[in-house]
Design a protein around this motif. Structure first.
Motif, PDB file in Angstrom:
ATOM      1  N   LEU A 228       0.843  -1.201   0.000  1.00 51.82           N
ATOM      2  CA  LEU A 228       0.000   0.000   0.000  1.00 51.82           C
ATOM      3  C   LEU A 228       0.872   1.242   0.000  1.00 51.82           C
ATOM      4  O   LEU A 228       1.850   1.330   0.743  1.00 51.82           O
ATOM      5  N   SER A 229       0.493   2.225  -0.824  1.00 47.72           N
ATOM      6  CA  SER A 229       1.155   3.529  -0.871  1.00 47.72           C
ATOM      7  C   SER A 229       0.108   4.600  -0.597  1.00 47.72           C
ATOM      8  O   SER A 229      -0.961   4.617  -1.226  1.00 47.72           O
ATOM      9  N   VAL A 230       0.399   5.485   0.359  1.00 46.54           N
ATOM     10  CA  VAL A 230      -0.551   6.544   0.724  1.00 46.54           C
ATOM     11  C   VAL A 230       0.181   7.881   0.785  1.00 46.54           C
ATOM     12  O   VAL A 230       1.404   7.924   0.960  1.00 46.54           O
ATOM     13  N   PRO A 231      -0.544   9.003   0.656  1.00 48.48           N
ATOM     14  CA  PRO A 231       0.125  10.311   0.647  1.00 48.48           C
ATOM     15  C   PRO A 231       0.351  10.939   2.019  1.00 48.48           C
ATOM     16  O   PRO A 231       1.100  11.905   2.126  1.00 48.48           O
ATOM     17  N   HIS A 232      -0.309  10.416   3.081  1.00 49.42           N
ATOM     18  CA  HIS A 232      -0.245  11.070   4.385  1.00 49.42           C
ATOM     19  C   HIS A 232       0.108  10.084   5.492  1.00 49.42           C
ATOM     20  O   HIS A 232      -0.304   8.925   5.470  1.00 49.42           O
ATOM     21  N   PHE A 235      -2.969   8.656   7.911  1.00 46.40           N
ATOM     22  CA  PHE A 235      -3.772   7.553   7.379  1.00 46.40           C
ATOM     23  C   PHE A 235      -3.078   6.219   7.651  1.00 46.40           C
ATOM     24  O   PHE A 235      -3.735   5.201   7.873  1.00 46.40           O
ATOM     25  N   VAL A 236      -1.744   6.235   7.660  1.00 43.89           N
ATOM     26  CA  VAL A 236      -1.003   4.999   7.903  1.00 43.89           C
ATOM     27  C   VAL A 236      -1.329   4.433   9.272  1.00 43.89           C
ATOM     28  O   VAL A 236      -1.550   3.222   9.432  1.00 43.89           O
ATOM     29  N   THR A 237      -1.343   5.270  10.302  1.00 42.32           N
ATOM     30  CA  THR A 237      -1.603   4.763  11.651  1.00 42.32           C
ATOM     31  C   THR A 237      -2.991   4.134  11.743  1.00 42.32           C
ATOM     32  O   THR A 237      -3.180   3.139  12.447  1.00 42.32           O
ATOM     33  N   ALA A 238      -3.964   4.695  11.026  1.00 37.42           N
ATOM     34  CA  ALA A 238      -5.296   4.092  11.012  1.00 37.42           C
ATOM     35  C   ALA A 238      -5.283   2.754  10.285  1.00 37.42           C
ATOM     36  O   ALA A 238      -5.934   1.797  10.712  1.00 37.42           O
ATOM     37  N   VAL A 239      -4.539   2.668   9.194  1.00 28.93           N
ATOM     38  CA  VAL A 239      -4.422   1.421   8.439  1.00 28.93           C
ATOM     39  C   VAL A 239      -3.778   0.337   9.301  1.00 28.93           C
ATOM     40  O   VAL A 239      -4.235  -0.817   9.341  1.00 28.93           O
ATOM     41  N   LEU A 240      -2.702   0.704  10.009  1.00 33.73           N
ATOM     42  CA  LEU A 240      -1.991  -0.283  10.826  1.00 33.73           C
ATOM     43  C   LEU A 240      -2.887  -0.840  11.927  1.00 33.73           C
ATOM     44  O   LEU A 240      -2.817  -2.034  12.248  1.00 33.73           O
ATOM     45  N   ALA A 241      -3.710  -0.014  12.516  1.00 29.58           N
ATOM     46  CA  ALA A 241      -4.566  -0.460  13.619  1.00 29.58           C
ATOM     47  C   ALA A 241      -5.652  -1.434  13.159  1.00 29.58           C
ATOM     48  O   ALA A 241      -6.171  -2.200  13.971  1.00 29.58           O
ATOM     49  N   ARG A 242      -5.965  -1.436  11.847  1.00 29.76           N
ATOM     50  CA  ARG A 242      -7.089  -2.233  11.346  1.00 29.76           C
ATOM     51  C   ARG A 242      -6.681  -3.389  10.442  1.00 29.76           C
ATOM     52  O   ARG A 242      -7.545  -4.136   9.959  1.00 29.76           O
ATOM     53  N   THR A 243      -5.376  -3.521  10.154  1.00 24.97           N
ATOM     54  CA  THR A 243      -4.907  -4.570   9.241  1.00 24.97           C
ATOM     55  C   THR A 243      -3.656  -5.213   9.807  1.00 24.97           C
ATOM     56  O   THR A 243      -3.178  -4.845  10.881  1.00 24.97           O
ATOM     57  N   ASP A 244      -3.108  -6.170   9.050  1.00 28.00           N
ATOM     58  CA  ASP A 244      -1.828  -6.777   9.420  1.00 28.00           C
ATOM     59  C   ASP A 244      -0.670  -6.160   8.637  1.00 28.00           C
ATOM     60  O   ASP A 244       0.420  -6.734   8.597  1.00 28.00           O
ATOM     61  N   LEU A 245      -0.901  -5.002   8.031  1.00 26.64           N
ATOM     62  CA  LEU A 245       0.199  -4.295   7.382  1.00 26.64           C
ATOM     63  C   LEU A 245       1.088  -3.653   8.448  1.00 26.64           C
ATOM     64  O   LEU A 245       0.633  -3.364   9.559  1.00 26.64           O
ATOM     65  N   ARG A 252       8.383   9.803  16.619  1.00 24.58           N
ATOM     66  CA  ARG A 252       7.544  10.803  17.291  1.00 24.58           C
ATOM     67  C   ARG A 252       6.092  10.732  16.843  1.00 24.58           C
ATOM     68  O   ARG A 252       5.187  11.053  17.601  1.00 24.58           O
ATOM     69  N   LEU A 253       5.883  10.338  15.606  1.00 17.50           N
ATOM     70  CA  LEU A 253       4.529  10.260  15.080  1.00 17.50           C
ATOM     71  C   LEU A 253       3.693   9.255  15.846  1.00 17.50           C
ATOM     72  O   LEU A 253       2.463   9.371  15.918  1.00 17.50           O
ATOM     73  N   LEU A 254       4.351   8.270  16.450  1.00 18.48           N
ATOM     74  CA  LEU A 254       3.647   7.162  17.083  1.00 18.48           C
ATOM     75  C   LEU A 254       3.429   7.359  18.577  1.00 18.48           C
ATOM     76  O   LEU A 254       2.798   6.517  19.222  1.00 18.48           O
ATOM     77  N   ARG A 255       3.922   8.462  19.131  1.00 16.86           N
ATOM     78  CA  ARG A 255       3.816   8.652  20.576  1.00 16.86           C
ATOM     79  C   ARG A 255       2.374   8.774  21.040  1.00 16.86           C
ATOM     80  O   ARG A 255       2.040   8.383  22.156  1.00 16.86           O
ATOM     81  N   ALA A 256       1.530   9.339  20.200  1.00 12.51           N
ATOM     82  CA  ALA A 256       0.127   9.515  20.587  1.00 12.51           C
ATOM     83  C   ALA A 256      -0.778   8.485  19.919  1.00 12.51           C
ATOM     84  O   ALA A 256      -2.003   8.569  20.043  1.00 12.51           O
ATOM     85  N   ALA A 257      -0.189   7.525  19.197  1.00 13.28           N
ATOM     86  CA  ALA A 257      -1.002   6.533  18.478  1.00 13.28           C
ATOM     87  C   ALA A 257      -1.362   5.379  19.405  1.00 13.28           C
ATOM     88  O   ALA A 257      -0.484   4.760  20.013  1.00 13.28           O
ATOM     89  N   ALA A 258      -2.639   5.090  19.503  1.00 15.38           N
ATOM     90  CA  ALA A 258      -3.097   4.002  20.368  1.00 15.38           C
ATOM     91  C   ALA A 258      -3.295   2.731  19.545  1.00 15.38           C
ATOM     92  O   ALA A 258      -3.558   2.775  18.343  1.00 15.38           O
ATOM     93  N   GLY A 259      -3.164   1.593  20.218  1.00 11.52           N
ATOM     94  CA  GLY A 259      -3.443   0.319  19.577  1.00 11.52           C
ATOM     95  C   GLY A 259      -2.364  -0.181  18.650  1.00 11.52           C
ATOM     96  O   GLY A 259      -2.614  -1.058  17.827  1.00 11.52           O
ATOM     97  N   LEU A 260      -1.149   0.353  18.764  1.00 10.86           N
ATOM     98  CA  LEU A 260      -0.060  -0.064  17.895  1.00 10.86           C
ATOM     99  C   LEU A 260       1.106  -0.621  18.711  1.00 10.86           C
ATOM    100  O   LEU A 260       1.321  -0.219  19.857  1.00 10.86           O
TER     101      LEU A 260
END
Length: 303
Positions: A228-232, A235-245, A252-260
């Motif tokens: 998968l290729s995305v521009p932002h 959107f990646v953090t949402a994709v990761l939380a819902r798939t096995d990608l 730093r981008l992941l400090r506030a990301a839940a469920g990862l």
């Protein structure tokens, strides 16, 4: 404008003092000048305005009709001029009502601006921010025109003009992320397992399936599967939380990301330095300087 070229502005200051005092001696004392100097200046003023301006009277001097007409407009003009050339006042964030336009990607919105907002609005409740999409090739021109006040970008990016002011904010490194409980991230990964996972890449230009990680792998004779290729980034953090990608993302981008789940990757990918950029036109503005100091301080605290 032709009339202004004929006048030494100091003469207007003298005229203002003369109209206030109606006495050459007192006007000279007020201006810390010698009386003959003020007399000479009065003679020049009479020539410029083609009017006596001040006439002898029983108790000092009497202003002519032209002098009376000049008194208030001259005082106001000198007040405005003095304010124009005076040093800028100190910036008081609690009272200021400034508006700033900031160019940022979704990455810098999340890592630089989002942690700052509570402090910013607590200190400067009447100030406003407008966040616009960063376009690196146009950044310098936008700043020169005043369309953008501040931008966040990679320090050594080739398309960032060298003549812009810049300030280092923090160093960023890449980590591997996937959903919590991802079966492929339960144990320490080797390169073979890493390449076998299905990856997401961020392609700001759109549609690309190769990034810095792929260049590093290619030098080792390896290749990963990019599904998968995305521009932002967000959107990646949402994709990761819902798939096995999985994805190689800035830490730093992941400090506030839940469920990862975030792990160290088995491949060393060079990080980068984030900086803020601004134009010379804003460099000495007190409010702009206050905002830059707040951003740099908050970014340093979060390192």
């Amino acid at each position: 404008m032709d009339n202004l070229r004929r006048i030494d502005l100091n003469l207007l200051v003298t005229l203002d003092a003369l109209l206030a005092e109606l006495n050459v001696t007192r006007a000279a004392q007020r201006l810390f000048l010698a009386q003959p100097t003020v007399s000479v200046q009065l003679a020049k003023l009479r020539e410029i305005f083609d009017d006596p301006l001040l006439l002898p009277g029983p108790r000092g001097m009497r202003p002519t009709a032209r002098a009376l007409a000049l008194r208030e407009p001259l005082r106001e003009a000198l007040r405005v001029l003095a304010g124009t050339i005076a040093p800028p006042e100190a910036f008081d964030p609690a009272q200021a009502a400034a508006s700033w336009r900031i160019a940022a990607t979704d990455y810098s919105e999340t890592t630089v601006l989002l942690p700052l907002l509570a402090d910013l609005y607590a200190a400067a409740p009447r100030c406003r921010l407008a966040v616009l999409e960063l376009a690196p090739p146009r950044l310098a021109a936008q700043m020169e025109k005043g369309d953008i006040d501040l931008g966040f970008h990679i320090w050594d990016e080739a398309e960032t003009p060298a003549h812009l002011h810049r300030r280092f904010l923090f160093r960023e490194r890449y980590v591997l992320a996937g959903r919590a409980g991802h079966p492929g991230l339960r144990r320490r990964l080797g390169l073979k397992q890493f390449c076998a996972l299905e990856h997401v890449v961020v392609s700001p230009d759109g549609g690309g399936f190769h990034g810095v990680t792929d260049r590093v792998l290619a030098e080792m004779g390896l290749q990963r599967r990019v599904a998968l290729s995305v521009p932002h980034f967000l959107f990646v953090t949402a994709v990761l939380a819902r798939t096995d990608l999985v994805a190689m993302l800035p830490e730093r981008l992941l400090r506030a990301a839940a469920g990862l789940r975030v792990v160290a990757p088995p491949v060393a990918v060079q990080g980068y330095e984030m900086a803020m950029f601004w134009h010379e036109r804003s460099h000495r503005d007190p409010g702009h300087a206050w905002l830059r100091a707040l951003i740099a301080g908050r970014a340093g605290e979060a390192s």
